[in-house]
Design an enzyme around this catalytic site. Sequence first.
Site, short mmCIF file in Angstrom:
data_model
loop_
_atom_site.label_atom_id
_atom_site.label_comp_id
_atom_site.label_asym_id
_atom_site.label_seq_id
_atom_site.Cartn_x
_atom_site.Cartn_y
_atom_site.Cartn_z
N ARG A 282 0.93 -1.15 0.05
CA ARG A 282 0.05 0.19 0.19
C ARG A 282 0.96 1.49 -0.06
O ARG A 282 2.00 1.35 0.79
CB ARG A 282 -1.00 0.15 1.17
CG ARG A 282 -2.07 -1.07 1.22
CD ARG A 282 -2.96 -0.86 -0.17
NE ARG A 282 -4.15 -1.84 -0.27
CZ ARG A 282 -4.14 -2.56 -1.00
NH1 ARG A 282 -3.02 -2.47 -1.97
NH2 ARG A 282 -4.95 -3.68 -1.24
N HIS B 281 -0.18 0.96 -10.21
CA HIS B 281 -0.88 0.11 -9.49
C HIS B 281 -1.45 -1.01 -10.18
O HIS B 281 -2.80 -1.32 -10.56
CB HIS B 281 -2.16 0.67 -8.69
CG HIS B 281 -2.71 0.27 -7.50
ND1 HIS B 281 -3.15 0.76 -6.25
CD2 HIS B 281 -2.70 -1.32 -7.18
CE1 HIS B 281 -3.40 -0.09 -5.53
NE2 HIS B 281 -3.17 -1.43 -5.68
#
Length: 312
Positions: free
Chosen positions: A227, A275
């Site tokens: 993250r 991502h």
Amino acid sequence: MNKLLILSQDAPRYQPLVEAAELPRLEVFYATDIEAASGMARDCNIFLAEPRLASTILETAGRLEWLQSAWAGVDRLCQPGLRRDYVLTGLKGIFDRPISEYVMTYLFALERQIFALRANQMKKRWRPRSYRPASDITLGVIGLGSIGKHVARTARRFGVRVIGLNRSGKPCSEVEKVYTADNLAEFLDKLDYLVVILPDTPETRHFVNEDLLMMMKSSSVLINVGRGSVVNEHDLIKALEGGEIDAAVLDVFETEPLPGDSPLWSMPNVYITPHVAAISFPEHVVGVFKENYHRYLQHKPLLHLIDFERGY
């Protein structure tokens, strides 16, 4: 009759997969945005949803009993102040292989100096470059969940030495040795590559900061596939500019999309991807949902339950 709301940008791909499963006592609705979902949410007791979208519509979902996340990260649904009077389930197992492929792709691209060789090709330069054998490389994994263990197993198949770090220090057969935060400096000092696979929680926020980066070898590479909030980007930029570490491979960021004015974009020793290290394929997500739906009907514990307090 149960009513399912599929709330995702990919909802048109999810719907036929769910309907083809012929799940009993299930009526299916779908929406790709909040506006379209607002009327349906009130009547549906089950969601299959992207956390980003679901978090904005929770208060109107009066019948909600269970929400199956369509993403690995559920931090948007665990924020203080949001409803927690329903069962939240996540995804495990389906991202292990893609993340491992991503990590090893960049490890060997950097070790074999593929980017430099490609640049030489464009300039028609014949300049052989040396590299280390896999057996001379040590990779460290922070976060030894299912993904971290798979990364470790994959790396070891290539002959890479792998050590790990977790909160408990509990031994893990996938790595040579497990460290804890109490011996972080000893762990980091051994690494050529550090792979961070941590969830977004208050405890993990900015875990990778100036202090940690200063403990790493100047020749080491940081790979973040967990993250974005785990890495203090300001501290990372300073460490990269100052030569505290050699390079960074970043798939996740504190703010996404990464702002155009971030120095990370133009740094020669930073490798950015948007991502995509492991995306949610509807076929895989629906497989998890089907298994959990049968458990739901049978009043059995659901797979991959999320603890709202821990965030995973």
